[in-house]
Design a protein around this motif. Structure first.
Motif, mmCIF file in Angstrom:
data_model
loop_
_atom_site.group_PDB
_atom_site.id
_atom_site.type_symbol
_atom_site.label_atom_id
_atom_site.label_comp_id
_atom_site.label_asym_id
_atom_site.label_seq_id
_atom_site.Cartn_x
_atom_site.Cartn_y
_atom_site.Cartn_z
ATOM 1 N N PHE A 2 -5.837 -12.319 15.274
ATOM 2 C CA PHE A 2 -4.787 -11.716 15.634
ATOM 3 C C PHE A 2 -3.756 -12.896 15.660
ATOM 4 C CE2 PHE A 2 -2.329 -11.708 19.328
ATOM 5 C CZ PHE A 2 -1.362 -10.148 19.002
ATOM 6 N N ILE A 3 -3.816 -14.140 16.255
ATOM 7 C CA ILE A 3 -2.747 -14.991 16.648
ATOM 8 C C ILE A 3 -2.501 -15.879 15.101
ATOM 9 C CG2 ILE A 3 -4.201 -16.821 17.310
ATOM 10 C CD1 ILE A 3 -1.774 -17.545 19.264
ATOM 11 N N GLY A 4 -3.576 -15.864 14.472
ATOM 12 C CA GLY A 4 -3.293 -16.608 13.096
ATOM 13 C C GLY A 4 -2.787 -16.245 12.191
ATOM 14 N N HIS A 5 -2.683 -14.685 11.955
ATOM 15 C CA HIS A 5 -1.666 -14.165 11.112
ATOM 16 C C HIS A 5 -0.158 -14.686 11.329
ATOM 17 C CE1 HIS A 5 -4.299 -11.332 9.331
ATOM 18 N NE2 HIS A 5 -4.804 -10.910 10.416
ATOM 19 N N LEU A 30 2.254 -5.925 9.506
ATOM 20 C CA LEU A 30 2.709 -4.628 9.014
ATOM 21 C C LEU A 30 1.275 -3.834 8.683
ATOM 22 C CD1 LEU A 30 4.847 -2.665 8.324
ATOM 23 C CD2 LEU A 30 4.842 -3.801 6.063
ATOM 24 N N LEU A 31 0.393 -4.506 8.015
ATOM 25 C CA LEU A 31 -0.959 -3.883 7.615
ATOM 26 C C LEU A 31 -1.521 -3.105 8.879
ATOM 27 C CD1 LEU A 31 -2.326 -5.813 4.924
ATOM 28 C CD2 LEU A 31 -0.700 -4.094 4.415
ATOM 29 N N ASP A 32 -1.767 -4.355 10.133
ATOM 30 C CA ASP A 32 -2.416 -3.686 11.187
ATOM 31 C C ASP A 32 -1.469 -2.675 11.955
ATOM 32 O OD1 ASP A 32 -4.591 -4.943 10.793
ATOM 33 O OD2 ASP A 32 -4.076 -6.681 12.398
ATOM 34 N N LEU A 72 -1.410 -4.573 -1.588
ATOM 35 C CA LEU A 72 -0.381 -5.019 -2.652
ATOM 36 C C LEU A 72 0.809 -4.222 -2.592
ATOM 37 C CD1 LEU A 72 -2.553 -5.863 -5.653
ATOM 38 C CD2 LEU A 72 -1.415 -7.579 -4.250
ATOM 39 N N ILE A 73 0.600 -2.718 -2.237
ATOM 40 C CA ILE A 73 1.550 -2.034 -2.527
ATOM 41 C C ILE A 73 2.718 -2.076 -1.207
ATOM 42 C CG2 ILE A 73 2.129 0.668 -2.197
ATOM 43 C CD1 ILE A 73 -0.526 1.166 -4.102
ATOM 44 N N TRP A 74 1.967 -2.282 -0.151
ATOM 45 C CA TRP A 74 2.571 -2.521 1.198
ATOM 46 C C TRP A 74 3.454 -3.770 1.090
ATOM 47 C CZ3 TRP A 74 2.026 -0.267 6.524
ATOM 48 C CH2 TRP A 74 1.259 0.906 6.342
ATOM 49 N N SER A 75 2.931 -4.708 0.414
ATOM 50 C CA SER A 75 3.625 -5.927 0.427
ATOM 51 C C SER A 75 4.779 -5.986 -0.766
ATOM 52 C CB SER A 75 2.668 -7.220 -0.162
ATOM 53 O OG SER A 75 1.753 -7.117 0.683
ATOM 54 N N ILE A 93 9.369 -12.066 2.906
ATOM 55 C CA ILE A 93 8.762 -11.017 3.855
ATOM 56 C C ILE A 93 7.547 -10.289 3.008
ATOM 57 C CG2 ILE A 93 9.213 -8.895 4.950
ATOM 58 C CD1 ILE A 93 10.454 -11.281 6.526
ATOM 59 N N GLY A 94 7.837 -9.868 1.810
ATOM 60 C CA GLY A 94 6.602 -9.320 1.053
ATOM 61 C C GLY A 94 5.395 -10.294 1.119
ATOM 62 N N ALA A 95 5.532 -11.683 0.971
ATOM 63 C CA ALA A 95 4.499 -12.614 0.702
ATOM 64 C C ALA A 95 4.038 -12.662 2.266
ATOM 65 C CB ALA A 95 5.161 -13.957 0.355
ATOM 66 N N VAL A 96 4.650 -12.580 3.170
ATOM 67 C CA VAL A 96 4.079 -12.516 4.635
ATOM 68 C C VAL A 96 3.225 -11.520 4.709
ATOM 69 C CG1 VAL A 96 4.349 -12.763 7.064
ATOM 70 C CG2 VAL A 96 5.673 -14.181 5.616
ATOM 71 N N VAL A 97 3.408 -10.235 4.340
ATOM 72 C CA VAL A 97 2.859 -8.965 4.334
ATOM 73 C C VAL A 97 1.417 -9.106 3.821
ATOM 74 C CG1 VAL A 97 2.634 -6.597 3.829
ATOM 75 C CG2 VAL A 97 4.622 -7.487 4.717
ATOM 76 N N PHE A 98 1.446 -9.695 2.549
ATOM 77 C CA PHE A 98 0.227 -9.897 1.784
ATOM 78 C C PHE A 98 -0.830 -10.993 2.509
ATOM 79 C CE2 PHE A 98 -2.416 -11.538 -1.740
ATOM 80 C CZ PHE A 98 -3.319 -10.414 -2.085
ATOM 81 N N SER A 99 -0.213 -12.033 3.146
ATOM 82 C CA SER A 99 -0.943 -12.952 3.738
ATOM 83 C C SER A 99 -1.817 -12.424 4.635
ATOM 84 C CB SER A 99 0.071 -14.275 4.399
ATOM 85 O OG SER A 99 0.791 -13.579 5.547
ATOM 86 N N HIS A 100 -1.419 -11.177 5.603
ATOM 87 C CA HIS A 100 -2.519 -10.695 6.280
ATOM 88 C C HIS A 100 -3.901 -10.459 5.844
ATOM 89 C CE1 HIS A 100 -3.070 -8.117 9.744
ATOM 90 N NE2 HIS A 100 -4.081 -7.687 9.154
ATOM 91 N N TRP A 101 -3.639 -9.890 4.281
ATOM 92 C CA TRP A 101 -4.810 -9.445 3.683
ATOM 93 C C TRP A 101 -5.801 -10.790 3.517
ATOM 94 C CZ3 TRP A 101 -7.883 -9.969 -0.629
ATOM 95 C CH2 TRP A 101 -9.080 -9.033 -0.821
ATOM 96 N N LEU A 102 -5.250 -11.574 3.060
ATOM 97 C CA LEU A 102 -5.884 -13.184 2.571
ATOM 98 C C LEU A 102 -6.244 -13.654 3.909
ATOM 99 C CD1 LEU A 102 -3.358 -14.716 0.268
ATOM 100 C CD2 LEU A 102 -5.438 -13.513 -0.377
ATOM 101 N N ALA A 103 -5.849 -13.508 4.926
ATOM 102 C CA ALA A 103 -6.421 -14.078 6.233
ATOM 103 C C ALA A 103 -7.665 -13.326 6.831
ATOM 104 C CB ALA A 103 -5.281 -14.151 7.400
ATOM 105 N N ASP A 104 -7.354 -11.968 6.624
ATOM 106 C CA ASP A 104 -8.488 -11.088 6.923
ATOM 107 C C ASP A 104 -9.769 -11.340 6.070
ATOM 108 O OD1 ASP A 104 -7.242 -9.911 8.966
ATOM 109 O OD2 ASP A 104 -6.964 -7.755 7.758
#
Length: 214
Positions: A2-5, A30-32, A72-75, A93-104
């Protein structure tokens, strides 16, 4: 996680100060946000298993938000839309969105589909909850140190950023409480509420910065 994102949110804001902080914070989750909405309406699925170490979430069906193609599409869409508003900075912003998947990928058990429906991957740091929290706080802590230093250089007040950070610590503490009695829809709604609070407090940081600069 959660907080790490939010480490990616803070890093993006430090690198691109003209980006609104609320947008950086919203991008990280955004993904969540999509996941919580789809869980509420019954499209994506989860089970709550209190026997699991760490997080009790068994996220067995979430192809439209947490598969690699969907992420990838959302990002890409987020980057395209925000680039129209904030120029090249919007691609952060797109990179931050994709960072969520990498952290997950780091913390989830194998529940992230590489295709739309599989195979599923996840390194499982959730199974080591103390280490997982250390990693989350460490990522955000490093990003906060960089952002605070950048704010001092720009002669912006540090207090709003620190206030947001402590608000996230409170949210993280609430997020860590047992939630086995909640329904899947209740979990989705609780997640959306937490994200709304994080974005709202980020808006206060933006407001304080505008006053300082204005």
């Amino acid at each position: 996680m959660f907080i790490g994102h939010f480490a990616a949110s803070v890093a993006a804001k430090a690198a691109q100060p003209r980006l609104p902080f609320w947008a950086c914070v919203g991008a990280a989750q955004l993904l969540d946000i999509g996941w919580g909405t789809l869980v509420i309406v019954g499209v994506e699925k989860l089970r709550l298993d209190p026997t699991l170490p760490g997080s009790p979430l068994d996220l067995y069906f979430m192809p439209y938000t947490h598969s690699l193609p969907a992420a990838l599409i959302w990002s890409l869409l987020a980057g395209l839309l925000t680039a129209r508003v904030w120029g090249k900075s919007g691609w952060w912003i797109g990179a931050v969105v994709f960072s969520h998947w990498l952290a997950d990928l780091l913390v989830h058990r194998p529940d992230l589909p590489l295709g739309l429906f599989g195979p599923k991957v996840g390194l499982g740091l959730w199974n080591l909850p103390v280490l997982e929290m250390i990693v989350e706080l460490g990522l955000l802590g490093v990003a906060m140190c960089i952002w605070v230093a950048k704010r001092k250089q720009a002669r912006l007040a540090v207090r709003p950023a620190i206030g947001w950070f402590f608000a996230m610590l409170v949210l993280a503490s609430i997020n860590a409480l047992p939630g086995e009695k909640l329904s899947p829809a209740g979990m989705g709604a609780l997640a959306l509420f937490g994200f709304a609070v994080a974005i709202a407090v980020a808006l206060l940081v933006d407001r304080a910065d505008r006053r300082r600069l204005g």
